[in-house]
Design a protein around this motif. Structure first.
Motif, mmCIF file in Angstrom:
data_model
loop_
_atom_site.group_PDB
_atom_site.id
_atom_site.type_symbol
_atom_site.label_atom_id
_atom_site.label_comp_id
_atom_site.label_asym_id
_atom_site.label_seq_id
_atom_site.Cartn_x
_atom_site.Cartn_y
_atom_site.Cartn_z
ATOM 1 N N MET A 4 0.772 -1.662 0.035
ATOM 2 C CA MET A 4 -0.085 -0.170 -0.153
ATOM 3 C C MET A 4 0.879 0.962 -0.035
ATOM 4 O O MET A 4 2.232 1.641 0.782
ATOM 5 N N SER A 65 -8.883 -2.971 -0.473
ATOM 6 C CA SER A 65 -7.919 -2.045 0.415
ATOM 7 C C SER A 65 -7.707 -0.865 0.673
ATOM 8 O O SER A 65 -7.844 -0.011 1.371
ATOM 9 N N SER A 68 -10.565 1.448 2.111
ATOM 10 C CA SER A 68 -10.559 1.325 3.658
ATOM 11 C C SER A 68 -9.244 2.147 4.026
ATOM 12 O O SER A 68 -9.569 2.856 4.662
ATOM 13 N N LEU A 69 -7.715 2.250 3.685
ATOM 14 C CA LEU A 69 -7.440 2.952 4.043
ATOM 15 C C LEU A 69 -7.479 4.838 2.975
ATOM 16 O O LEU A 69 -6.942 5.519 4.672
ATOM 17 N N ASP A 94 -11.851 -1.341 8.909
ATOM 18 C CA ASP A 94 -11.114 -0.997 8.138
ATOM 19 C C ASP A 94 -9.567 -0.960 8.412
ATOM 20 O O ASP A 94 -8.803 -1.081 6.810
ATOM 21 N N LEU A 95 -9.102 -1.192 9.233
ATOM 22 C CA LEU A 95 -7.542 -1.088 9.144
ATOM 23 C C LEU A 95 -7.022 -2.461 9.003
ATOM 24 O O LEU A 95 -6.109 -2.900 8.074
ATOM 25 N N SER A 98 -7.308 -2.853 5.202
ATOM 26 C CA SER A 98 -6.495 -1.803 4.617
ATOM 27 C C SER A 98 -5.024 -2.605 4.045
ATOM 28 O O SER A 98 -4.953 -2.284 2.843
ATOM 29 N N VAL A 100 -2.812 -2.062 6.388
ATOM 30 C CA VAL A 100 -1.546 -1.558 6.780
ATOM 31 C C VAL A 100 -1.925 -1.619 9.047
ATOM 32 O O VAL A 100 -2.997 -2.305 8.794
ATOM 33 N N VAL A 105 0.122 3.935 9.015
ATOM 34 C CA VAL A 105 -1.413 5.712 9.235
ATOM 35 C C VAL A 105 -1.270 6.354 10.075
ATOM 36 O O VAL A 105 -1.802 7.367 9.566
ATOM 37 N N ASP A 122 -2.410 0.801 -4.679
ATOM 38 C CA ASP A 122 -2.427 -0.292 -5.044
ATOM 39 C C ASP A 122 -0.885 -1.090 -5.249
ATOM 40 O O ASP A 122 -1.862 -1.004 -7.300
ATOM 41 N N LYS A 147 1.625 -5.139 2.536
ATOM 42 C CA LYS A 147 0.503 -5.639 2.630
ATOM 43 C C LYS A 147 0.178 -7.257 4.073
ATOM 44 O O LYS A 147 0.902 -7.294 3.743
#
Length: 276
Positions: A4, A65, A68-69, A94-95, A98, A100, A105, A122, A147
């Motif tokens: 990501m 992904s 969500s990020l 979401d984390l 994603s 990550v 974040v 991505d 990822k």
């Protein structure tokens, strides 16, 4: 390796130059771009999507992904996790989607001040130098994270926690007098309903993951068919890596489904005993 990517810029023009640089690197075969969006952090600190490029395999954001990020970049994750529990549930989900961690974040969010722009992508890449050199020329600050596949395990843990609570409540209900027994049974029924919804959500998420995977592989296979030499070898290696990662996820999912089915059968059997 699937990663990501977030590249922060001071202006919208520079952000679009960043997208063009990614497209060029993708065309050259230095990297593979699976999805890319340009975002802005507004004066309220919220992230706003300005453009999503439909030319890449994942052209929509919902449930992906990258989507969500982007949703997580509205503020420092360390602050987010102290929010109300209702918000925390969605943000934590979401984390996991994603791919990550909270530290990544947090690092990006702290740097992405109100009024700043960023390219979120991505990607797959073997070497970081080609991308970093291009972004440095434009004035972009690069953040990247490999990822992580923690989503399936987390779903399993969530449902296992519900099963444990149901089992405890059923033990209490088996020994409770009339009115209390009814109250405990109501809690058990409510928890079982939540469990079923969790399973349904997991199935929908797995379907989305399958679509995301297939879109990436199909696009890469089409490129591989037209490529030659080292470029073709690099693309084929990316396909193999993506497939291997997906196969591990599928295996985890199958194990989870088998375990959940066993637990569901036990819950049904236990409920019959309690009613009798």
């Amino acid at each position: 390796m699937e990663k990501m990517l977030v590249v922060a810029f001071e202006s919208e023009q520079k952000a679009y130059e960043g997208v063009n640089a990614l497209s060029q690197l993708d065309s050259e075969g230095s990297i593979t771009v699976h999805a890319v969006s340009v975002i802005k952090k507004n004066d309220e600190g919220k992230t706003v999507v300005l453009k999503t490029n439909p030319e890449f395999p994942i052209g929509t954001l919902g449930g992906t992904s990258i989507g969500s990020l982007i949703g997580l970049l509205g503020g420092p994750y360390g602050v987010i996790v102290g929010a109300a529990s209702g918000s925390l549930v969605g943000l934590t989900a979401d984390l996991y989607v994603s791919g990550v961690d909270g530290e990544f974040v947090d690092d990006v969010s702290k740097d992405l001040k109100p009024g700043a722009y960023a390219v979120v992508a991505d990607i797959s890449e073997e070497w970081i130098t080609p991308l970093d050199v291009q972004m440095e020329k434009i004035g972009g600050k690069v953040f990247r994270s490999a990822k992580k596949d923690v989503e399936t395990e987390q779903i399993n843990r969530d449902i296992a926690a519900m099963d444990k609570e149901i089992k405890q409540l059923e033990m209490e209900a088996s020994k409770a007098p009339g009115e209390m027994k009814a109250k405990l049974q109501a809690k058990i029924d409510n928890l079982k309903e939540k469990r079923q919804k969790k399973v349904e959500q997991a199935n929908k998420r797995f379907e989305q993951m399958e679509k995301e995977h297939n879109a990436k592989v199909q696009a890469l296979e089409e490129r591989s068919a037209k490529a030659r030499g080292e470029t073709k070898a690099a693309i084929d290696a990316r396909i193999a890596e993506i497939n291997e990662g997906h196969q591990r996820t599928v295996a985890k999912r199958k194990n989870m489904e088998a375990e959940l089915e066993k637990k569901a059968d036990k819950l049904v059997a236990k409920a019959k005993i309690l009613k009798n």
